[in-house]
Each structure stands twice: as C-alpha cells, then as structure tokens.
Design an enzyme around this catalytic site. Sequence first.
Site, PDB file in Angstrom:
ATOM      1  CE  LYS A 160      50.637 -62.348 -32.371  1.00 20.45           C
ATOM      2  NZ  LYS A 160      50.707 -62.033 -30.926  1.00 20.45           N
ATOM      3  CB  THR A 195      60.398 -58.570 -29.103  1.00 18.83           C
ATOM      4  OG1 THR A 195      61.375 -59.371 -28.405  1.00 18.83           O
ATOM      5  CG2 THR A 195      61.021 -58.018 -30.377  1.00 18.83           C
ATOM      6  N   GLY A 247      56.374 -58.281 -24.548  1.00 18.34           N
ATOM      7  CA  GLY A 247      55.054 -57.657 -24.444  1.00 18.34           C
ATOM      8  C   GLY A 247      54.428 -57.322 -25.779  1.00 18.34           C
ATOM      9  CB  THR A 248      55.436 -58.056 -29.289  1.00 20.54           C
ATOM     10  OG1 THR A 248      56.766 -57.582 -29.111  1.00 20.54           O
ATOM     11  CG2 THR A 248      54.946 -57.682 -30.668  1.00 20.54           C
ATOM     12  N   GLY A 249      52.892 -59.238 -28.120  1.00 18.64           N
ATOM     13  CA  GLY A 249      51.564 -59.826 -28.321  1.00 18.64           C
ATOM     14  C   GLY A 249      50.514 -59.215 -27.412  1.00 18.64           C
ATOM     15  CB  CYS A 250      50.655 -58.174 -23.858  1.00 16.26           C
ATOM     16  SG  CYS A 250      51.309 -59.702 -23.167  1.00 16.26           S
TER      17      CYS A 250
END
Length: 444
Positions: free
Chosen positions: A169, A201, A203-206
């Site tokens: 990412k 931002t 919780g972005t990856g989740c």
Amino acid sequence: MTIAGLDSGGGAGIHADVKTFAAMGVHGTTALTCVTAQNTYEVREAQCLQPPLVKAQILAVWDDMGIDAGKTGMLGTREIIEEVAATVSKLGFPLVVDPVMIAKSGAPLISEDAVDTLKRRLLPVAKVVTPNRHEAEKLTGIKITSVAEARRAAEVIHREFGTEVVVVKGGHLDAPEAVDVVYIGGTFHELATPRLDSRATHGTGCSYSAAIAAGLAKGLPPLEAIKTAKRFIYMAIRYGVARGKGHWPVNPMAWLEMPAERWRTLEELREALEAVERQAEVFAKAIPEVQTNIGYAIDPRYATTREDVAAVPGRIVNYMGRAKPSGPPAFGASDHIARKILAALAKDPQARSAMNIRLDAAYIEKAKSLGMTIAYVDRRREPEDVKKREGATMQWIIEEAYRQTGGKTPDLIVDWGDWGKEPIITVLGKTPREVVEKVLRLIR
C-alpha cells in the site's frame, strides 16, 4: 469472515470489517482473536483468546454457512497464527492477510516471535497480502520510500513466502498520489488515488483488506476486487467519522450512503418541483429576468463541491405565464445556487436548500409580517479583491447575510444588485419543499 481483534473504539478490527462487509453487500461473520481497550489515540490493554477458541469460531461458521472468503487482522500471538494457518489451509477458502503489527497509535499488536510465524506459516496460505510500507519493510528487510522499492518488496514477498497476490500500500510512500503496487501473475499494477490530507485514517488497513475479501467472496477476480477496494477506501477516508482526539475512524458506510443520499436528494427536489408546477401561475409572477432556480445539497457530511448540489438544468422559466422547469433536477446544474448553498452549509449544516426569486417590495413586507428573518446585502460594497475572484461573490453574499443575523440562517437574503446585476431575493431552508412553501407564502 474476519479473523481479527476487537477495537473498543469501533474504528478498526472486527467493527471496521463487519461494517465494510455490509457496505460491500456480503454477510459478515467473525472469529475474535484478541480484545483491546482502545480509542483513537492509544491502546491501553490487550488480551488474546486461546487458539482453540479461535479455531472453534471459524469451524462453527464453516459447518453451518460455509465461508466464501476470509481476512485476518490482529492475530496477536504465535500460537493463534499457527492455529489460523492450519485451519484455513485445511478448509481452503481464499484468505486476505492484513499483516497487522502496529496500531495507528504506535502500540505493538503482535508479539515479536510471531512475525516469523506469520511469514513462515500464514503468508503461504494467503491468496492476498496487504502490507503497508512499514509492514513490507518488516517482512522483507528492504527500505521502502518509493514506488520502485515497493515493487521490489512485493516481488520478494511473493517469491519468498508464496503469497499469490501482493499489495504494497502506498499511503506512506513518498509520492504525490497514494499509489498501491499490486504484484499478480508476474505483472505489476499501480493503483493510484489522490492523496488525502485527512485525520480519518484509523481502520484504513482493516477496511481495505475486508473490502478485498468481500470482492473475492462475490466472485471477483483478485485484481478487480483490489481495484474496487481501492475506490472504497478512498471514499471511507475522505468521508471519515470526525470523532476522537487522535486518528479519526474511516467511514465504510460512505460507500452506501453517498449514492443513497444522492438519490434521496434528487427525489426530494423532484417533489418540490412538482409542487412548483401545481402552482405554476403563482410562481411565474416571482421569476426574475435571470430566471429562477432551486438547489438542494446532499447530506452536509458529504457536500463539498457544486457536484454535490442538485438543481434544475436551464433553470425554471416563465413559459406563457406558467413556471416551467427546463428539465429534471441534476447534480452540478447550477453554479451560483450551489455556491450559495455550500457557503450557507458552512454556517448552518441544516441550510441545505435555496431558491432565487424576483426582488419585490411586497414580498419583503409580507416576510416582515410573517416574522421571517431578513438580511440585506448591498453588492456595491463588495470588496474589489472578492469581485476579482471567480465565484467568490456568492460566498461573500452569504457571509454578509449571516454577519447581519448574528449567525442565524436568514429566511430571505435581499440582494440589491449592482451595475449589470439584477436585484434578487434568495430564500433559504432545510429542504426544497420548505423553501417552496416559504416562497408561496410570500407571493400568493
């Protein structure tokens, strides 16, 4: 299914994943791994479950519903990773691994000895892995600052750990856009979105990895699932939840709410225009030389540009003594009315609609008798620097009106006009129906 931890702040972990699943149109199930006492700026405490209980949750769902795709988030310990890898390997559903290692607050979310287990046991089972820059550096030992180095890391992860699809990412890369590098089938793809300067931002990856898993569950090819997830997470960040003292949560529901809100806005505006046409002869009397328009903004949480304000293309005209909309309402159809509404929303989130009518002293007197709030704006006093800026006049009119009313939304703004600018009245309200009713009360 999400196999992940619980964020008591609701911004990341299984909360974010289940919201994402719902927004993407799939039914979400969970296998909880760890519980954290967490908010937007810190992880205060964490406790992980015993691995057999994690396995039992996965099997309970599998035996009843089946699992079309899964994703992992916070796994916490080496033992949980071993159990999840063994269980998923046996069941065989496609798995997206978000190699969560550090929380947004900087707190570690995985024990040091578990990193090697993740690389050795879980990544070979995964169909997709989605490390950010720091996680990719931890997995490969490669210092990553550019897209070229992200490409190299993606290929290394695929070659050394066997994950079929690798997404490095780009949120932390030194690039003007947020560029995600996707390695699949020996080919690189670069997916770019504008870089957002946002606090939202957490919780972005989740949510991103959950959106990919949802796409896989619906049968999308991996690259298409990733492309859709990229658009999804851009919207979730852009329209994040403005709550908390730290990193605000992303908003997975924006994916559903935005199109739904635009539909509702058009429907309400269409109904208001039907009311205008039912009283067409009455409204025709109030149409100025520049003609009339009425606008309505989507929910103020999402309204940022003129494309978020619906109005009548070609305006409402006086056709043989009857008010006639030139066409059905559309977004971006009016620049002036949109600028006024957006400026009003900045003062009052409920002031979502506006309509311009002819300036008539009788209308002003009627408004006074009805107890309406009136602001008077003399455009001859408009500062020269404002006049020179494209589109700045409408905002200045609104700001001047609110200054007069002490911050209260006026029912009417009386614009006395200027050389070459027709005097006009702008009627403001919460909804287009309310605005139409106000106008009717003035002109009947």
